[in-house]
Motif scaffolding. Sequence first.
Motif, PDB file in Angstrom:
ATOM      1  N   ARG A 292      -0.670  -4.025  11.800  1.00  0.00           N
ATOM      2  CA  ARG A 292      -1.085  -5.426  11.790  1.00  0.00           C
ATOM      3  C   ARG A 292      -2.520  -5.521  11.275  1.00  0.00           C
ATOM      4  NH1 ARG A 292       1.277  -7.895  17.572  1.00  0.00           N
ATOM      5  NH2 ARG A 292       3.488  -7.523  17.087  1.00  0.00           N
ATOM      6  N   THR A 293      -2.789  -6.561  10.481  1.00  0.00           N
ATOM      7  CA  THR A 293      -4.133  -6.741   9.924  1.00  0.00           C
ATOM      8  C   THR A 293      -4.527  -8.217   9.983  1.00  0.00           C
ATOM      9  OG1 THR A 293      -3.471  -7.177   7.629  1.00  0.00           O
ATOM     10  CG2 THR A 293      -3.659  -4.867   8.278  1.00  0.00           C
ATOM     11  N   LEU A 294      -5.791  -8.471   9.704  1.00  0.00           N
ATOM     12  CA  LEU A 294      -6.329  -9.831   9.659  1.00  0.00           C
ATOM     13  C   LEU A 294      -6.669 -10.196   8.220  1.00  0.00           C
ATOM     14  CD1 LEU A 294      -8.777  -9.597  12.720  1.00  0.00           C
ATOM     15  CD2 LEU A 294      -6.512 -10.686  12.675  1.00  0.00           C
ATOM     16  N   GLY A 295      -6.264 -11.398   7.802  1.00  0.00           N
ATOM     17  CA  GLY A 295      -6.532 -11.847   6.438  1.00  0.00           C
ATOM     18  C   GLY A 295      -7.936 -12.407   6.299  1.00  0.00           C
ATOM     19  N   VAL A 296      -8.889 -11.513   6.186  1.00  0.00           N
ATOM     20  CA  VAL A 296     -10.294 -11.896   6.008  1.00  0.00           C
ATOM     21  C   VAL A 296     -10.876 -11.043   4.878  1.00  0.00           C
ATOM     22  CG1 VAL A 296     -10.623 -12.581   8.426  1.00  0.00           C
ATOM     23  CG2 VAL A 296     -11.059 -10.206   7.742  1.00  0.00           C
ATOM     24  N   PRO A 297     -11.985 -11.505   4.273  1.00  0.00           N
ATOM     25  CA  PRO A 297     -12.605 -10.699   3.210  1.00  0.00           C
ATOM     26  C   PRO A 297     -12.892  -9.274   3.672  1.00  0.00           C
ATOM     27  CG  PRO A 297     -13.620 -12.868   3.316  1.00  0.00           C
ATOM     28  CD  PRO A 297     -12.701 -12.770   4.503  1.00  0.00           C
ATOM     29  N   GLN A 298     -12.695  -8.317   2.795  1.00  0.00           N
ATOM     30  CA  GLN A 298     -12.952  -6.879   3.006  1.00  0.00           C
ATOM     31  C   GLN A 298     -11.837  -6.176   3.795  1.00  0.00           C
ATOM     32  OE1 GLN A 298     -15.325  -6.577   1.124  1.00  0.00           O
ATOM     33  NE2 GLN A 298     -16.722  -8.286   1.456  1.00  0.00           N
ATOM     34  N   LEU A 299     -10.915  -6.940   4.384  1.00  0.00           N
ATOM     35  CA  LEU A 299      -9.884  -6.307   5.217  1.00  0.00           C
ATOM     36  C   LEU A 299      -8.497  -6.806   4.785  1.00  0.00           C
ATOM     37  CD1 LEU A 299     -11.777  -6.527   8.636  1.00  0.00           C
ATOM     38  CD2 LEU A 299     -11.351  -4.455   7.291  1.00  0.00           C
ATOM     39  N   GLY A 300      -7.557  -6.812   5.708  1.00  0.00           N
ATOM     40  CA  GLY A 300      -6.216  -7.286   5.405  1.00  0.00           C
ATOM     41  C   GLY A 300      -5.419  -6.314   4.566  1.00  0.00           C
ATOM     42  N   ILE A 301      -4.278  -6.793   4.075  1.00  0.00           N
ATOM     43  CA  ILE A 301      -3.370  -5.942   3.308  1.00  0.00           C
ATOM     44  C   ILE A 301      -4.037  -5.402   2.051  1.00  0.00           C
ATOM     45  CG2 ILE A 301      -1.210  -5.904   1.987  1.00  0.00           C
ATOM     46  CD1 ILE A 301      -0.089  -7.936   4.016  1.00  0.00           C
ATOM     47  N   ALA A 302      -4.849  -6.223   1.393  1.00  0.00           N
ATOM     48  CA  ALA A 302      -5.484  -5.811   0.137  1.00  0.00           C
ATOM     49  C   ALA A 302      -6.337  -4.559   0.311  1.00  0.00           C
ATOM     50  CB  ALA A 302      -6.345  -6.942  -0.421  1.00  0.00           C
ATOM     51  N   SER A 303      -6.941  -4.415   1.480  1.00  0.00           N
ATOM     52  CA  SER A 303      -7.719  -3.212   1.783  1.00  0.00           C
ATOM     53  C   SER A 303      -6.804  -2.092   2.266  1.00  0.00           C
ATOM     54  CB  SER A 303      -8.768  -3.523   2.856  1.00  0.00           C
ATOM     55  OG  SER A 303      -9.290  -2.326   3.412  1.00  0.00           O
ATOM     56  N   PHE A 304      -5.991  -2.402   3.263  1.00  0.00           N
ATOM     57  CA  PHE A 304      -5.188  -1.382   3.939  1.00  0.00           C
ATOM     58  C   PHE A 304      -4.238  -0.664   2.986  1.00  0.00           C
ATOM     59  CE2 PHE A 304      -1.730   0.205   6.532  1.00  0.00           C
ATOM     60  CZ  PHE A 304      -2.392   0.777   7.604  1.00  0.00           C
ATOM     61  N   GLU A 305      -3.619  -1.417   2.074  1.00  0.00           N
ATOM     62  CA  GLU A 305      -2.598  -0.825   1.214  1.00  0.00           C
ATOM     63  C   GLU A 305      -3.144   0.258   0.291  1.00  0.00           C
ATOM     64  OE1 GLU A 305      -0.958  -3.982  -1.151  1.00  0.00           O
ATOM     65  OE2 GLU A 305      -2.757  -4.187  -2.390  1.00  0.00           O
ATOM     66  N   LYS A 306      -4.436   0.236   0.023  1.00  0.00           N
ATOM     67  CA  LYS A 306      -5.020   1.242  -0.876  1.00  0.00           C
ATOM     68  C   LYS A 306      -4.756   2.661  -0.377  1.00  0.00           C
ATOM     69  CE  LYS A 306      -8.865  -1.782  -2.261  1.00  0.00           C
ATOM     70  NZ  LYS A 306     -10.321  -2.001  -2.149  1.00  0.00           N
ATOM     71  N   ILE A 307      -4.723   2.826   0.936  1.00  0.00           N
ATOM     72  CA  ILE A 307      -4.508   4.158   1.515  1.00  0.00           C
ATOM     73  C   ILE A 307      -3.143   4.691   1.102  1.00  0.00           C
ATOM     74  CG2 ILE A 307      -4.224   5.455   3.665  1.00  0.00           C
ATOM     75  CD1 ILE A 307      -6.208   3.446   4.958  1.00  0.00           C
ATOM     76  N   PHE A 308      -2.116   3.904   1.367  1.00  0.00           N
ATOM     77  CA  PHE A 308      -0.762   4.418   1.160  1.00  0.00           C
ATOM     78  C   PHE A 308      -0.303   4.327  -0.290  1.00  0.00           C
ATOM     79  CE2 PHE A 308      -1.115   3.781   5.708  1.00  0.00           C
ATOM     80  CZ  PHE A 308      -0.648   5.010   6.160  1.00  0.00           C
ATOM     81  N   LEU A 309      -0.850   3.395  -1.052  1.00  0.00           N
ATOM     82  CA  LEU A 309      -0.574   3.402  -2.496  1.00  0.00           C
ATOM     83  C   LEU A 309      -1.102   4.691  -3.121  1.00  0.00           C
ATOM     84  CD1 LEU A 309      -1.415  -0.309  -3.444  1.00  0.00           C
ATOM     85  CD2 LEU A 309       0.866   0.729  -3.283  1.00  0.00           C
ATOM     86  N   HIS A 310      -2.231   5.163  -2.618  1.00  0.00           N
ATOM     87  CA  HIS A 310      -2.813   6.417  -3.115  1.00  0.00           C
ATOM     88  C   HIS A 310      -1.877   7.597  -2.853  1.00  0.00           C
ATOM     89  CE1 HIS A 310      -6.039   9.240  -4.214  1.00  0.00           C
ATOM     90  NE2 HIS A 310      -5.678   9.958  -3.169  1.00  0.00           N
ATOM     91  N   TYR A 311      -1.135   7.521  -1.747  1.00  0.00           N
ATOM     92  CA  TYR A 311      -0.230   8.622  -1.390  1.00  0.00           C
ATOM     93  C   TYR A 311       1.147   8.477  -2.040  1.00  0.00           C
ATOM     94  CZ  TYR A 311      -3.769   9.596   2.166  1.00  0.00           C
ATOM     95  OH  TYR A 311      -4.951   9.883   2.820  1.00  0.00           O
ATOM     96  N   GLY A 312       1.287   7.525  -2.935  1.00  0.00           N
ATOM     97  CA  GLY A 312       2.539   7.408  -3.678  1.00  0.00           C
ATOM     98  C   GLY A 312       3.504   6.364  -3.166  1.00  0.00           C
ATOM     99  N   TYR A 313       3.121   5.616  -2.141  1.00  0.00           N
ATOM    100  CA  TYR A 313       3.969   4.520  -1.679  1.00  0.00           C
ATOM    101  C   TYR A 313       4.008   3.413  -2.741  1.00  0.00           C
ATOM    102  CZ  TYR A 313       4.903   6.078   3.100  1.00  0.00           C
ATOM    103  OH  TYR A 313       5.372   6.764   4.203  1.00  0.00           O
ATOM    104  N   GLU A 314       5.104   2.659  -2.774  1.00  0.00           N
ATOM    105  CA  GLU A 314       5.245   1.552  -3.721  1.00  0.00           C
ATOM    106  C   GLU A 314       5.387   0.235  -2.963  1.00  0.00           C
ATOM    107  OE1 GLU A 314       8.276   2.034  -6.653  1.00  0.00           O
ATOM    108  OE2 GLU A 314       7.716   4.114  -7.087  1.00  0.00           O
TER     109      GLU A 314
ATOM    110  N   VAL B 218       3.503  -3.780   6.610  1.00  0.00           N
ATOM    111  CA  VAL B 218       2.142  -4.233   6.931  1.00  0.00           C
ATOM    112  C   VAL B 218       2.109  -5.759   6.937  1.00  0.00           C
ATOM    113  CG1 VAL B 218      -0.311  -4.047   6.397  1.00  0.00           C
ATOM    114  CG2 VAL B 218       1.241  -2.209   5.711  1.00  0.00           C
ATOM    115  N   SER B 219       1.662  -6.326   8.048  1.00  0.00           N
ATOM    116  CA  SER B 219       1.546  -7.774   8.165  1.00  0.00           C
ATOM    117  C   SER B 219       0.076  -8.176   8.238  1.00  0.00           C
ATOM    118  CB  SER B 219       2.299  -8.278   9.399  1.00  0.00           C
ATOM    119  OG  SER B 219       1.875  -7.593  10.563  1.00  0.00           O
ATOM    120  N   GLU B 220      -0.156  -9.470   7.963  1.00  0.00           N
ATOM    121  CA  GLU B 220      -1.527  -9.977   7.898  1.00  0.00           C
ATOM    122  C   GLU B 220      -1.544 -11.416   8.418  1.00  0.00           C
ATOM    123  OE1 GLU B 220      -3.936  -9.491   4.145  1.00  0.00           O
ATOM    124  OE2 GLU B 220      -3.593 -11.655   4.035  1.00  0.00           O
ATOM    125  N   LEU B 221      -2.479 -11.697   9.293  1.00  0.00           N
ATOM    126  CA  LEU B 221      -2.627 -13.049   9.838  1.00  0.00           C
ATOM    127  C   LEU B 221      -3.345 -13.952   8.837  1.00  0.00           C
ATOM    128  CD1 LEU B 221      -2.386 -14.937  12.353  1.00  0.00           C
ATOM    129  CD2 LEU B 221      -4.654 -14.115  13.024  1.00  0.00           C
TER     130      LEU B 221
END
Length: 301
Positions: free
Chosen positions: A54-76, A105-108
């Motif tokens: 779960r994430t919060l939809g605020v600048p610097q965070l949220g899905i846009a930040s979190f997804e970078k980790i798993f996209l790097h590991y080959g997730y689509e 991954v969800s985001e408020l």
Amino acid sequence: MDDSKTKPLDTVMHGLMNRYQERVPDVKVILNAMVRERIIADPDDIENDHVAFRTLGVPQLGIASFEKIFLHYGYEKRDYYYFDGKKLDAYWFSPPEPHYPRIFVSELRVNELSSEAQRIIQSYTDEVKSDPVDKLNLDDGPQVDAFLHQPLWRTPTLGDYLSLLHESEYAAWVIYNRYYLNHFTISVHNLPKGYNTVSDFNKFLERQGIKLNDSGGKVKESPDGGLLQSSTVAQMIDAEFANGDTHAISGSYVEFAERRVLPEFATLSANQIQRRHRRDGFEAGNADKIFESTYTAQTGK
């Protein structure tokens, strides 16, 4: 996939599951009972359908930040889901190899909350001045693992937590728990007969004294009938807030998924069926009710 990519992901997944099991006693109760009843020989035999954050939809965070980790590991990145009443957006991510879990991954949508709730959330999240994932060496598994278990902002006050709880139980959960694993999911369809449907597995769980989320019914089923899910009710944990206040809050929970074989593969024999032959993805209607595993309407019963 080369070792430089798989090893950090293995480290991260191992760290997430270790801390999650420490925090959610139901996990060991369920796994021990599965071994005792000879459903599995060892907990490592479990297929992890997906993990959720779960994430919060605020600048610097949220899905846009979190997804970078798993996209790097080959997730689509895959399908988008919209939850109107709960003010949430979500995506799921398919793994680089079938033995890894899917990620949900969800985001408020913080900007849809009251001005007071936004003020409370931003008083914490404004401490994050830049995207914290950008500072990580994503090839350093232990560093990423540590990041996912460290606070991103100061410990909230009990008053702020309770104010958020009144308006958005999701917001209250995240303001305290941050990126802690929200749940992991046992795939039941590959288990022995008598346990390989969500309905049958729920009966097994209730024999162990496990409390199930009954929002929308104990079994949540997609309109196409291909995805059936259930979940435990989150266990309460004693949380320590700022100024030394303590209060029992919702922790994490366990989910169970049955993915039925797609119609075009109905003629395959059981030993031929692989993950790709089953219904993939998620269902907003199911997920909407499963979110409530941490809500007071369930934990307060």
